[in-house]
Design an enzyme around this catalytic site. Structure first.
Site, PDB file in Angstrom:
ATOM      1  N   TRP A  73       0.804  -1.212   0.000  1.00  0.00           N
ATOM      2  CA  TRP A  73       0.000   0.000   0.000  1.00  0.00           C
ATOM      3  C   TRP A  73       0.848   1.278   0.000  1.00  0.00           C
ATOM      4  CZ3 TRP A  73       1.578   2.811   4.098  1.00  0.00           C
ATOM      5  CH2 TRP A  73       2.070   2.112   5.218  1.00  0.00           C
ATOM      6  N   CYS A  74       2.148   1.133   0.198  1.00  0.00           N
ATOM      7  CA  CYS A  74       3.045   2.289   0.364  1.00  0.00           C
ATOM      8  C   CYS A  74       3.395   2.911  -0.986  1.00  0.00           C
ATOM      9  CB  CYS A  74       4.311   1.848   1.101  1.00  0.00           C
ATOM     10  SG  CYS A  74       5.643   3.067   1.086  1.00  0.00           S
ATOM     11  N   TYR A  75       3.231   4.207  -1.094  1.00  0.00           N
ATOM     12  CA  TYR A  75       3.551   4.930  -2.326  1.00  0.00           C
ATOM     13  C   TYR A  75       5.024   4.785  -2.687  1.00  0.00           C
ATOM     14  CZ  TYR A  75       4.775   8.960  -5.228  1.00  0.00           C
ATOM     15  OH  TYR A  75       5.290   9.772  -6.214  1.00  0.00           O
TER      16      TYR A  75
END
Length: 480
Positions: free
Chosen positions: A169-171
């Site tokens: 989920w981390c950009y």
């Protein structure tokens, strides 16, 4: 010439011939009592003269506009890594200083607040990190996916194991993925894991391998860790000795960094890789997941905030897993007062020095009973206290101290949890003035004591003596 007879006529203390005086037992008793009374009263007057008297007043704070206030602190965070721990300061005038490092020191600690090594060196803070432009391209998997078992096996098999700890989920993990996989493929072609066997690039999904990421104290995503064969310690309180990569994340830079790592490992015997201290993009990773932060900051004397949080411009944090529990060993405002000076002040003013370190030794632990995303806030009201003494008609500042009251609370937030100290200085200050006593006043009181006791004793002796004489005349039946 003036004759001696005329001079004698002004004698205030005329003498009675000794033959005309009569000593009595009652007079002797009164003389002893009078002497004791003089000694006692003289001692009381001397003690009063030596004691320091003070007056307390409340006035408008007389600090100049350019004065700054120093905040000293020493706090331990058992669940905040020194790698991302940041000390920030802001105020109502628009000051906003982030990640202060010049006057701050950090030490890795374990969950029991025990230090695990020397001071943690944060190194220069990168303002920007270069990423690759291949985000939209199809990614060909090149790195090895690890779990708890395969990590232990491969870390003992390869002299250098470089692992990308990420979260889907981390950009920033998404930005890194194409470059990381492309780098892994290039390194695999140049240094085949089977024939060369000196380096291997791998990855760990921290949303799946939660325990593995926790074991290596991963708090920000992505975290690139470099494990060298034989240097990963697991017996001493679970500490891990390895490095973190902080350089650019484009393919070219990553490939060069990996080749620099391989160059330190002789191919013939695959000895333990030697640390390349010349590479500024690699620094030792924190050995444990906790951090002790100590030092000081200077702030303007206006309402503001001291904030301690996890901060990084190129990492993401899972707010639900951030625990900002902390123990305050020391928190004070103003210049540090030496123990001797503080001891003297407490002797002069018993009520001084009781609230300058009100939060010292306090623990604020979040046991996660209140769910995640818990920010711990402290509201501090600060009052300046100044002790002055008068010498030679001039006032001299003896002590300048800042005392405060504190109220703490837990607050749920949708943002990354932080520890926030809201401080506000009172526009008023307490002024304690030391009033020295005049020696002439002391001398006058001593003379008054001696003369007064002597006179009172003489009156009592006269009354007592005449009473006895009168009683004797009555007994003899004489009329007078």
């Amino acid at each position: 010439m003036i004759s001696s007879t005329k001079i004698k006529s002004v004698d205030f203390y005329r003498k009675i011939p000794r033959d005309l005086t009569e000593a009595s037992l009652s007079g002797a008793g009164l003389s002893i009592i009078a002497a004791l009374a003089m000694v006692f009263l003289f001692g009381m007057e001397l003690n009063n003269y030596l004691a320091v008297s003070t007056t307390t007043s409340v006035i408008v704070d007389n600090s100049s506009d350019g004065d700054f206030l120093r905040i000293d602190f020493n706090m331990s965070f058992p669940a905040l890594s020194c790698e991302f721990a940041s000390v920030d300061v802001s105020d109502v005038l628009g000051t906003n200083r982030l990640n202060i490092t010049k006057t701050i020191r950090k030490f890795s600690i374990d969950q029991h607040l025990r230090p695990t090594g020397s001071e943690f060196q944060s190194g220069p803070v990168p303002h920007t990190i270069k990423h690759g432009d291949e985000v939209d391209e199809e990614t060909v998997e090149g790195s090895v996916t690890l779990n708890g078992v395969s990590f232990d096996e491969l870390s003992h098999e390869y002299p250098i194991l470089v692992v990308n700890f990420y979260a889907p989920w981390c950009y920033w993990s998404t930005r890194l993925k194409p470059s990381w996989e492309k780098t892994a493929n290039i390194i695999k072609e140049r240094y085949d894991p089977e024939s060369d066997g000196r380096i291997l690039l791998a990855k760990v999904d921290c949303t799946v391998e939660v325990d593995l990421c926790k074991r290596h104290h991963i708090q920000g995503y992505p975290s690139i860790r470099i494990f060298r064969k034989g240097s990963d310690l697991r017996e001493d309180h679970g500490h891990h000795d390895h490095e973190s990569y902080y350089g650019d994340r484009d393919t070219e830079t990553l490939v060069k960094a990996m080749e620099d790592l391989v160059a330190s490992v002789p191919r013939e015997n695959q000895r333990l890789a030697l640390e390349d201290k010349s590479n500024a993009t690699k620094r030792p990773a924190p050995m444990t997941g906790g951090c002790r932060i100590e030092g000081y900051v200077r702030v303007k004397k206006v309402p503001g905030n001291l904030i301690i949080s996890a901060r990084s411009g190129v990492h993401s944090f899972d707010a639900s897993k951030m625990n900002m529990s902390h123990v305050i060993s020391h928190l004070s405002f103003g210049k540090t007062i030496s123990p001797r000076l503080l001891s003297d002040a407490k002797r002069l003013i018993p009520y001084l020095g009781r609230s300058h370190d009100r939060l010292n030794g306090r623990s604020f632990i979040n046991h996660r009973d209140l769910d995640a995303n818990v920010t711990i806030e402290h509201y501090l009201q600060i009052v300046k206290t100044e002790v002055v003494t008068r010498k030679a008609s001039r006032e001299h500042t003896l002590i300048q101290e800042y005392e405060y009251t504190a109220h703490s609370s837990l607050a749920q937030s949708i943002y990354i949890p932080v520890v926030k100290f809201h401080f506000e200085l009172s526009p008023m200050q307490v002024l304690i003035t030391e009033n020295p006593k005049s020696f002439s006043h002391f001398l006058t009181n001593v003379c008054a004591i001696i003369g007064g006791v002597f006179t009172v004793a003489g009156i009592l002796d006269s009354i007592f003596h005449n009473t006895i004489r009168m009683m004797k005349k009555v007994e003899l039946g004489k009329n007078f």
